[in-house]
Design a protein around this motif. Structure first.
Motif, short mmCIF file in Angstrom:
data_model
loop_
_atom_site.label_atom_id
_atom_site.label_comp_id
_atom_site.label_asym_id
_atom_site.label_seq_id
_atom_site.Cartn_x
_atom_site.Cartn_y
_atom_site.Cartn_z
N LYS A 124 -13.92 47.46 102.61
CA LYS A 124 -15.11 46.69 102.97
C LYS A 124 -15.74 46.06 101.74
CE LYS A 124 -16.36 49.44 107.05
NZ LYS A 124 -17.43 50.26 107.68
N ILE A 125 -16.25 44.82 101.93
CA ILE A 125 -16.92 44.11 100.85
C ILE A 125 -18.07 43.28 101.43
CG2 ILE A 125 -14.86 43.94 99.41
CD1 ILE A 125 -14.69 40.99 100.33
N LYS A 126 -18.76 42.56 100.59
CA LYS A 126 -19.81 41.61 100.99
C LYS A 126 -19.42 40.22 100.50
CE LYS A 126 -23.24 44.27 102.67
NZ LYS A 126 -23.94 44.05 103.95
N LEU A 127 -19.72 39.19 101.31
CA LEU A 127 -19.47 37.81 100.92
C LEU A 127 -20.76 37.02 101.00
CD1 LEU A 127 -16.14 36.91 102.76
CD2 LEU A 127 -16.43 37.54 100.38
N GLN A 128 -20.97 36.16 100.02
CA GLN A 128 -22.14 35.27 100.00
C GLN A 128 -21.65 33.84 99.96
OE1 GLN A 128 -25.70 36.10 99.79
NE2 GLN A 128 -25.67 33.96 100.44
N GLY A 129 -22.17 33.01 100.86
CA GLY A 129 -21.75 31.61 100.91
C GLY A 129 -22.94 30.69 100.88
N LEU A 130 -22.73 29.43 101.33
CA LEU A 130 -23.82 28.47 101.40
C LEU A 130 -24.84 28.92 102.44
CD1 LEU A 130 -21.92 25.07 101.25
CD2 LEU A 130 -23.04 26.30 99.40
N GLY A 131 -26.09 28.53 102.22
CA GLY A 131 -27.18 28.93 103.10
C GLY A 131 -28.13 29.88 102.38
N MET A 134 -19.44 12.65 100.21
CA MET A 134 -19.74 13.35 98.95
C MET A 134 -21.10 14.02 99.02
SD MET A 134 -20.31 9.97 96.54
CE MET A 134 -20.63 10.93 95.08
N TRP A 135 -21.26 15.01 98.18
CA TRP A 135 -22.54 15.67 97.92
C TRP A 135 -22.91 15.44 96.46
CZ3 TRP A 135 -23.06 21.34 100.09
CH2 TRP A 135 -23.20 21.28 101.49
N LEU A 136 -24.19 15.27 96.22
CA LEU A 136 -24.71 15.27 94.86
C LEU A 136 -25.85 16.28 94.78
CD1 LEU A 136 -24.82 11.46 93.90
CD2 LEU A 136 -23.22 13.20 93.05
N PHE A 137 -25.88 17.02 93.70
CA PHE A 137 -26.94 18.00 93.48
C PHE A 137 -28.07 17.35 92.69
CE2 PHE A 137 -23.47 21.51 93.42
CZ PHE A 137 -23.35 21.42 94.80
N GLU A 138 -29.22 17.21 93.33
CA GLU A 138 -30.36 16.59 92.65
C GLU A 138 -30.72 17.37 91.39
OE1 GLU A 138 -33.69 14.26 94.67
OE2 GLU A 138 -33.23 15.85 96.11
N ASN A 139 -31.01 16.63 90.33
CA ASN A 139 -31.45 17.19 89.05
C ASN A 139 -30.38 18.02 88.35
OD1 ASN A 139 -34.16 16.12 89.34
ND2 ASN A 139 -34.48 17.73 90.87
N LEU A 170 -31.92 25.59 97.38
CA LEU A 170 -31.78 26.99 97.74
C LEU A 170 -30.48 27.25 98.50
CD1 LEU A 170 -35.42 27.98 98.79
CD2 LEU A 170 -34.20 28.56 96.67
N SER A 171 -30.10 26.32 99.38
CA SER A 171 -28.89 26.51 100.18
C SER A 171 -27.62 26.49 99.34
CB SER A 171 -28.80 25.42 101.26
OG SER A 171 -29.84 25.54 102.19
N VAL A 172 -27.64 25.80 98.21
CA VAL A 172 -26.44 25.68 97.38
C VAL A 172 -26.62 26.39 96.04
CG1 VAL A 172 -25.61 23.57 98.48
CG2 VAL A 172 -27.18 23.41 96.55
N ALA A 173 -27.52 27.36 96.01
CA ALA A 173 -27.80 28.05 94.76
C ALA A 173 -26.54 28.70 94.18
CB ALA A 173 -28.88 29.10 94.97
N HIS A 174 -25.70 29.28 95.05
CA HIS A 174 -24.48 29.94 94.57
C HIS A 174 -23.46 28.91 94.10
CE1 HIS A 174 -25.51 34.10 95.63
NE2 HIS A 174 -26.16 33.55 96.64
N ARG A 209 -24.10 26.22 92.71
CA ARG A 209 -24.56 25.62 91.47
C ARG A 209 -24.51 26.58 90.28
NH1 ARG A 209 -29.53 21.50 92.54
NH2 ARG A 209 -29.15 21.19 90.32
N LYS A 210 -23.92 27.75 90.48
CA LYS A 210 -23.79 28.66 89.35
C LYS A 210 -22.85 28.09 88.29
CE LYS A 210 -25.06 33.05 91.49
NZ LYS A 210 -24.64 34.42 91.84
N PHE A 211 -21.93 27.23 88.70
CA PHE A 211 -21.13 26.48 87.73
C PHE A 211 -22.00 25.32 87.27
CE2 PHE A 211 -17.31 23.45 87.14
CZ PHE A 211 -17.31 23.70 85.77
N GLU A 212 -22.64 25.48 86.13
CA GLU A 212 -23.71 24.58 85.72
C GLU A 212 -23.25 23.16 85.46
OE1 GLU A 212 -25.73 26.34 82.45
OE2 GLU A 212 -26.57 27.99 83.64
N ASP A 213 -21.96 22.96 85.14
CA ASP A 213 -21.47 21.62 84.86
C ASP A 213 -21.24 20.80 86.13
OD1 ASP A 213 -21.50 22.15 82.18
OD2 ASP A 213 -19.36 22.66 82.06
N ARG A 214 -21.28 21.46 87.27
CA ARG A 214 -20.97 20.79 88.53
C ARG A 214 -22.16 19.94 89.00
NH1 ARG A 214 -19.68 23.72 94.38
NH2 ARG A 214 -19.62 21.78 95.60
N ASN A 215 -21.82 18.72 89.49
CA ASN A 215 -22.85 17.81 90.00
C ASN A 215 -22.74 17.57 91.50
OD1 ASN A 215 -21.97 16.33 87.06
ND2 ASN A 215 -24.10 16.94 87.33
N GLY A 216 -21.69 18.12 92.16
CA GLY A 216 -21.56 17.91 93.59
C GLY A 216 -20.13 18.05 94.05
#
Length: 448
Positions: A87-94, A220-225, A277-281, A283-290
């Motif tokens: 058993k494990i835990k998974l965290q995704g978008l949301g 496409m998605w873009l992450f604001e800021n 908040l929904s894409v906080a996980h 965005r942990k890869f800080e270089d990613r823009n979307g």
């Protein structure tokens, strides 16, 4: 005919794993095969094809945006043996909490002449993660890096064909109209450096690093800021973007000036800006823009060469298609089956003729049959949209659209109406509380 796609499936599969300790499986061609071609179904812009897992045939989505193989929508009737479970835990978008899951190791996969051994996978038993109702076909899982890493994989969206080529037998074709670009990997996911032109400086190409996400049906998605210059345009609307493993994802829908991929430039593509908040996980890869989704990828013949960290893009049949979005404000899902009475033409016959002095009267005898047909209902209505202003409500059942009974249609055929040109009239008959009602509205492009 221009093909349209649901946008509610955006990057459902970008999972951030709480536990990431597993064995490394491998896929290979058997019987000295050099390549294996596989036909797939393109459903709402997603690649769906069957794979055997421990002897059981299941439907998978090919998703370059996921690092590990995931199963869901599994019930007791599927009878799939799973090995080495924990058993494990998974965290995704949301924004919601992580969900319970199991990790299974040492599984065997089979796809014609391709065999995968010692493959690890996650299994999710959360009933709310219901992808099949949104696609109108049973889908059991997603697969990405595990199978893509071991071959040169070509995706031909125009003819619905995947080709898996042995890396030792692959000879790249000379192609002046192709663009080969480097890939960068992070957490087993491929990223590409491209450019965008935004409203605040429409001639400047802003460099961005985007996930290549064949499992996301948006353009496409873009992450604001995520960089100082990445801001949403002045014209946008708030919308439901998709269902993530950890809840719904909302954000802004808009159009930007251009997307530049090497020598290719797309003018005024649609884009989504998900809430932070929904894409906080993600965005942990800080270089990613979307992300780049399948509405861009399906305009090419795409060749993924993970071994050499490369992607090759060749213009496909959909390259010049305009970018459009759902202008109705409706999101539909499959609603099970309804029993429909239909005329059985195969048993149609003429009765005996009754002759008169001048006319002949003919009686036509029909037989009827009853069969179960798919039903569709409204899953969400965007506030302020054309459908919302017309009075349509969540859970309304769609009976007819523009004179056609929906039980004779596929889900994507109904949704196709919502991607027509601006001011296209939509006539709908819906069932609400066992009563039928008629509604009309016109598609509104609020981004122009």
């Amino acid at each position: 005919m221009l093909k349209k796609y649901l946008h509610i499936l955006l990057v459902i599969f970008l999972l951030c794993f709480v536990e990431n300790v597993f064995s490394q499986g491998s896929f290979k061609l058997i019987d000295n095969a050099k390549k294996q071609s596989v036909k797939f179904k393109l459903i709402n812009n997603l690649i769906v094809f069957p794979i055997e897992v421990n002897g059981k045939t299941l439907n998978f989505i090919l998703d370059s945006g996921v690092g590990r193989t995931i199963l869901f929508n599994i019930n007791y009737n599927d009878s799939i043996p799973l090995y080495n479970i924990k058993k494990i835990k998974l965290q995704g978008l949301g924004k919601d909490d992580a969900v319970d899951a199991i990790l299974s190791e040492n599984n065997t996969f089979k796809l014609n002449n391709i065999i995968g051994t010692n493959v690890s996978l996650y299994v999710i038993f959360d009933d709310s993660f219901d992808l099949s109702s949104k696609l109108g076909i049973t889908v059991h899982g997603i697969i990405g890096f595990d199978i893509l890493k071991d071959f040169i994989v070509t995706i031909n969206y125009g003819i619905n064909k995947l080709t898996f080529t042995n890396t030792l037998n692959y000879k790249p074709q000379k192609c002046k109209k192709c663009e080969t670009l480097p890939l960068e990997f992070n957490m087993l996911k491929p990223y590409i450096n491209v450019g965008v032109k935004l409203e605040n400086n429409p001639t400047k190409i802003i460099p961005v690093k985007l996930l290549i996400d064949s499992g996301g049906s948006d353009a496409m998605w873009l992450f604001e800021n995520s960089s100082p210059e990445i801001l949403a345009p002045s014209k946008y609307f708030e919308d439901f973007l998709g269902e993530g493993l950890s809840g719904s994802v909302y954000g802004k829908r808009a159009i930007i000036e251009a997307l530049v991929i090497g020598q290719f430039e797309f003018e005024r593509p649609t884009v989504s800006f998900p809430d932070s908040l929904s894409v906080a996980h993600a965005r942990k890869f800080e270089d990613r823009n979307g992300s780049i989704g399948a509405t861009v990828l399906n305009r090419f013949i795409v060749t993924l060469n993970y071994g050499n960290n490369q992607i090759t893009l060749k213009k496909g049949s959909k390259f010049k298609e305009p970018f459009r979005y759902n202008m109705s404000g409706l999101e539909l899902v499959h609603n099970g089956k309804v029993l429909v009475k239909e005329q059985d033409n195969s048993s149609f016959k003429f009765s005996d003729k009754i002759n008169s002095s001048e006319n002949s009267t003919v009686r036509l005898d029909y037989n009827f049959k009853y069969s179960f047909k798919p039903s569709y209902r409204i899953h969400k209505v965007t506030q302020g949209s054309a459908a919302h202003k017309a009075g349509l409500l969540k859970d309304d059942i769609i009976v007819k659209i523009n004179g056609n009974y929906t039980y004779g249609m596929k889900l994507e055929e109904i949704v196709d109406y919502f991607y027509k040109k601006e001011n296209t009239k939509i006539n709908m008959v819906i069932e609400r509380n066992s009563q039928n009602y008629t509604y009309q509205f016109k598609l509104e492009n609020i981004l122009n």
